[in-house]
Design a protein around this motif. Sequence first.
Motif, short mmCIF file in Angstrom:
data_model
loop_
_atom_site.label_atom_id
_atom_site.label_comp_id
_atom_site.label_asym_id
_atom_site.label_seq_id
_atom_site.Cartn_x
_atom_site.Cartn_y
_atom_site.Cartn_z
N MET A 145 -7.44 7.55 45.27
CA MET A 145 -6.79 8.69 44.59
C MET A 145 -6.71 8.45 43.09
SD MET A 145 -3.86 10.01 47.24
CE MET A 145 -2.88 8.52 47.31
N SER A 190 -0.73 15.16 45.93
CA SER A 190 0.33 15.72 46.75
C SER A 190 0.06 17.21 46.90
CB SER A 190 1.67 15.45 46.05
OG SER A 190 2.73 15.93 46.79
N THR A 192 -0.99 18.86 50.37
CA THR A 192 -0.83 19.48 51.69
C THR A 192 0.62 19.89 51.93
OG1 THR A 192 -2.59 18.06 52.47
CG2 THR A 192 -1.26 19.13 54.16
N SER A 227 0.53 10.61 50.40
CA SER A 227 0.33 9.18 50.66
C SER A 227 0.65 8.36 49.42
CB SER A 227 -1.12 8.93 51.09
OG SER A 227 -1.32 9.44 52.39
N LYS A 269 1.67 6.93 61.98
CA LYS A 269 0.27 7.35 62.07
C LYS A 269 -0.52 6.55 63.12
CE LYS A 269 0.08 6.28 57.75
NZ LYS A 269 -0.37 5.98 56.39
N ASN A 272 -4.31 3.42 59.67
CA ASN A 272 -3.92 3.47 58.26
C ASN A 272 -2.48 2.99 58.09
OD1 ASN A 272 -3.29 5.45 55.60
ND2 ASN A 272 -5.32 4.62 55.73
N LEU A 431 -10.00 9.00 60.21
CA LEU A 431 -9.24 9.53 59.06
C LEU A 431 -10.12 10.10 57.96
CD1 LEU A 431 -6.57 10.09 57.80
CD2 LEU A 431 -6.42 7.72 57.05
N ILE A 434 -10.91 13.62 58.38
CA ILE A 434 -9.84 14.62 58.18
C ILE A 434 -9.57 14.85 56.70
CG2 ILE A 434 -7.35 15.04 58.54
CD1 ILE A 434 -7.60 13.31 61.11
N GLY A 439 -13.89 18.24 59.19
CA GLY A 439 -15.31 18.48 59.49
C GLY A 439 -15.79 19.90 59.23
N LEU A 444 -18.51 24.10 56.04
CA LEU A 444 -18.46 25.43 55.41
C LEU A 444 -18.66 25.31 53.89
CD1 LEU A 444 -15.54 27.04 57.44
CD2 LEU A 444 -17.91 27.84 57.38
C1 LIG Z 1 -3.00 9.66 57.10
C2 LIG Z 1 -3.06 10.91 56.28
C3 LIG Z 1 -2.75 10.85 54.93
C4 LIG Z 1 -2.78 12.01 54.16
N1 LIG Z 1 -2.47 11.92 52.83
C5 LIG Z 1 -2.45 13.05 52.09
C6 LIG Z 1 -2.08 13.00 50.70
O1 LIG Z 1 -1.85 11.95 50.14
N2 LIG Z 1 -2.03 14.15 50.01
C7 LIG Z 1 -2.30 15.35 50.59
O2 LIG Z 1 -2.23 16.35 49.90
N3 LIG Z 1 -2.66 15.44 51.90
C8 LIG Z 1 -2.75 14.32 52.65
N4 LIG Z 1 -3.10 14.40 53.97
C9 LIG Z 1 -3.32 15.70 54.58
C10 LIG Z 1 -4.78 16.05 54.77
O3 LIG Z 1 -5.42 16.21 53.54
C11 LIG Z 1 -4.80 17.32 55.64
O4 LIG Z 1 -4.32 16.97 56.92
C12 LIG Z 1 -6.18 17.93 55.72
O5 LIG Z 1 -6.55 18.46 54.49
C13 LIG Z 1 -6.24 19.04 56.77
O6 LIG Z 1 -5.22 19.97 56.58
P1 LIG Z 1 -4.24 20.37 57.77
O7 LIG Z 1 -3.69 19.13 58.37
O8 LIG Z 1 -3.25 21.37 57.26
O9 LIG Z 1 -5.17 21.05 58.86
P2 LIG Z 1 -5.62 22.59 58.92
O10 LIG Z 1 -5.94 23.07 57.56
O11 LIG Z 1 -4.63 23.33 59.72
O12 LIG Z 1 -6.98 22.45 59.75
C14 LIG Z 1 -6.97 22.20 61.16
C15 LIG Z 1 -8.41 22.29 61.67
O13 LIG Z 1 -8.92 23.59 61.44
C16 LIG Z 1 -10.17 23.54 60.76
N5 LIG Z 1 -10.25 24.66 59.81
C17 LIG Z 1 -9.44 24.89 58.74
N6 LIG Z 1 -9.86 26.00 58.09
C18 LIG Z 1 -10.94 26.48 58.76
C19 LIG Z 1 -11.83 27.59 58.56
N7 LIG Z 1 -11.70 28.43 57.53
N8 LIG Z 1 -12.83 27.77 59.45
C20 LIG Z 1 -13.00 26.92 60.49
N9 LIG Z 1 -12.21 25.86 60.71
C21 LIG Z 1 -11.20 25.62 59.85
C22 LIG Z 1 -10.18 22.18 60.04
O14 LIG Z 1 -11.52 21.70 59.90
C23 LIG Z 1 -9.36 21.32 60.99
O15 LIG Z 1 -10.20 20.77 61.97
C24 LIG Z 1 -3.10 13.25 54.76
C25 LIG Z 1 -3.43 13.30 56.12
C26 LIG Z 1 -3.41 12.16 56.88
C27 LIG Z 1 -3.76 12.25 58.34
#
Ligand SMILES: Cc1cc2nc3c(=O)[nH]c(=O)nc-3n(C[C@H](O)[C@H](O)[C@H](O)COP(=O)(O)OP(=O)(O)OC[C@H]3O[C@@H](n4cnc5c(N)ncnc54)[C@H](O)[C@@H]3O)c2cc1C
Length: 555
Positions: A145, A190, A192, A227, A269, A272, A431, A434, A439, A444
Motif C-alpha cells: 500500500m 481505506s 471499502t 488493513s 481472517k 493473512n 486473498l 479478492i 476475479g 470486466l
Molecule cells: C484480508 C482483507 C484485507 C482488506 N484490506 C482492505 C484495506 O486495507 N482497504 C480497503 O479499502 N479494503 C480492504 N479489503 C476489502 C477488499 O478490497 C474488498 O473485499 C474487495 O474490494 C471486494 O469488495 P466487497 O468485499 O465489498 O465485495 P463485493 O463488491 O460485494 O463483491 C462480491 C463479489 O461480486 C463480484 N462483483 C462485484 N461487482 C460485480 C459486477 N459488476 N459484475 C459481476 N460481478 C461483480 C465480485 O467479483 C465479488 O466476487 C480487504 C479485504 C480482505 C479480505
Amino acid sequence: MPSPTQAEAVALTEGGSDNQVPPLVDYDVSAADPALHAALDAAGSPLTPRLCALAVDAGSGEFIETAQLANTNPPVLCTHDRAGNRMDQVDFHPAWHSLMERAVGAGLQAAPWSPESGPHAHLHRATGFYLWTQTESGHLCPISMSYAAIPALRRNPRLAGQFEPGLRARHYDFGLRPPATKHGLLAGMSMTEKQGGSDLRAGTTQAVPDSPGQEQFRLTGHKWFTSAPMNDVFLTLAQAPGGLTCFLLPRVLPDGTRNGISLVRLKDKLGNRSNASAEIEYQNAIGWRIGDEGRGVPTILEMVTMTRLDCVLGSAGQMRAALSQATFYASRRYAFGRPLAEHPAMTAVLADLAVESWAATVTAIRLAALVDQSLAGDRAARALLRIALPVSKFWICKRAVPMIAEALECLGGNGYVETYPMARLLRESPLNGIWEGSGTVTALDALRALGRSPESRDALLAELRTAQGVSAIFDQALVNLTKLLDQVEPAGARRLASLAARTLAASMLIRQAPPEVAELYCTTRLGEVGDRVFGELPEQHSAQLGRILEAVTPT
Ligand SMILES: Cc1cc2nc3c(=O)[nH]c(=O)nc-3n(C[C@H](O)[C@H](O)[C@H](O)COP(=O)(O)OP(=O)(O)OC[C@H]3O[C@@H](n4cnc5c(N)ncnc54)[C@H](O)[C@@H]3O)c2cc1C
C-alpha cells in the motif's frame, strides 16, 4: 499394505530412519528459479547484489522462524488504556517488526519512486517483492500500500512534497507520532465500506470542507476494511459537496494529537494473520483533498496498477514457495523404495506444478518491466500493461489456490499440519484474488480497457505475435483470442481474461523457457484438454518431466 521387500527396506532407510524430511531452511530462494533468471535476463537486468542478499535471507532459518512467529502471535487491538482513555492502537509481536524492518530496508515500499532511482527501479523492487513473499505474505500488505500510494498522492504536489520523502525512506519507524517527526512512514488504503468494496461509489462517508475552497475537510463515516491501521497516513474516499473525492488522512495530526479515527475491531481472517485488518470509524477526522473534488475514483485508480502488480507478484511468489516445498519434500521422502519425486505419477504432478509456477513468474516479471517502461514514457508499454495486468491478475491470483492446494498434497498428511508452511500458504492464497478487484471485477476491467483503448488490443496482439510460428497450439489460441477480442461483452469477461492471460504467459514461455516447458504449457493450458487436474499430462511429454523437475528443486 504389503510389507517392503529387502531392497525397498534399504531404500526406505535412505530417507532417514523415520523417513521424515528435514525442513527446507538456509537456502537461497532464487537458486533453483530458472524462470526468474530468464525473465530478468529478458528484461535486461539480472539480480543485483542487494536482491541476492534478500533471496538468501528469504530462505534463512532465522526469517522462516520469524514468519511463523508473526503468524502464530497475531496482532492485538488495544482500544483503551487502563484508565478508559482511547488508545486505538494495535500491538504486534516483535517478529512482525523484524519482517517489516527487512522489507523496508530492502526498499520494497515506496523507495523506487525516488528521483535518483535507475531505469529498472520498479523491476528491482518487484523482484524483491516476489522473493520476499516467499518468507511471509501478511506484512507485505502495508509495504504494498505504501508503494502504491505515491502515484495518487502526487495528484496533490504539496502533500507529495510533505509525505513522499518519509514514504520513500528505507527506515522502519513504528508508532503513532506526528509524521514530520518520524524517520520513515507507511501508507494505507481505506476504501471499502459495508455497502461495497467493488462499487466504491456506494460509499457514504461524508467530507465537509473546513472553509469553502480549502483542501482541509472533516470526515465522518465507517470503513469496513482498513488493513494495517497503525500506518501513518491513509488514502480514503468520501462524499464531498462536489461528489466522491480522495483524501489523505494522518493517524496523528501535526500538533501531536490523534486524528478522529477509532478502531472498532480487527477482522478474524482465514489467513493473512500476521497483518491487522480493522473496521474503523472517522469522527470529524481531518483529511486533505487529493485531486479534484468529485474525481475520487479516477484519483484512486492511479494506485490500482501498482497494487494489482503486487497481487500478481505476491501470488507468483506464493506459488514458487509452494513449489520449492513440494519438490524438496518429494525428492527426499521415500515410498515403496524410492523418492516420491521418482514415481512417474508424482513426477507428472510436480512437473505440472513447476510449469504453472514458471508461467506465473515470467508473467509477473514482464509486467514489472512494463511498469518501468511505461513510466519512462513508452506508450506501447503503457497500452500493453493496461490489458496485460488485469488479465494476468485475474488468472494468476486464481491459479495460486488450486496450485498451492496440490503442492500441499505432495507432502501428504504433513502438508496439512501447521508446523509445515503449506497450511499458511494455502490460507493466504485466495486473498490476492479478492484484493484490488475480485476475479469478475478484474475481468470486466480488462473488457473496459479493450473498449476504451484500442491501442491496448493492438499492443497485446503485437506482443503475442512475437511468439508465433513455434507451436501450432499457440498459433491456434492466438487466432481464437483475436476473434474473442472483437466480441467483447460482459458475460464473456472471464472467458476472455482467462484466454488472454494463458496466451500471454505461453508467449513468454515460448520466448524465454526451455522448449519442454513451453510445449507442456501450450498443450495443457491452450490445447483442447477440457477440465483437468495437475498431473494429467499427455504421454508424449513423459520423457521431459524429470529435466523440468531437476531445474526447480532446491538442493
Ligand atoms: C484480508 C482483507 C484485507 C482488506 N484490506 C482492505 C484495506 O486495507 N482497504 C480497503 O479499502 N479494503 C480492504 N479489503 C476489502 C477488499 O478490497 C474488498 O473485499 C474487495 O474490494 C471486494 O469488495 P466487497 O468485499 O465489498 O465485495 P463485493 O463488491 O460485494 O463483491 C462480491 C463479489 O461480486 C463480484 N462483483 C462485484 N461487482 C460485480 C459486477 N459488476 N459484475 C459481476 N460481478 C461483480 C465480485 O467479483 C465479488 O466476487 C480487504 C479485504 C480482505 C479480505
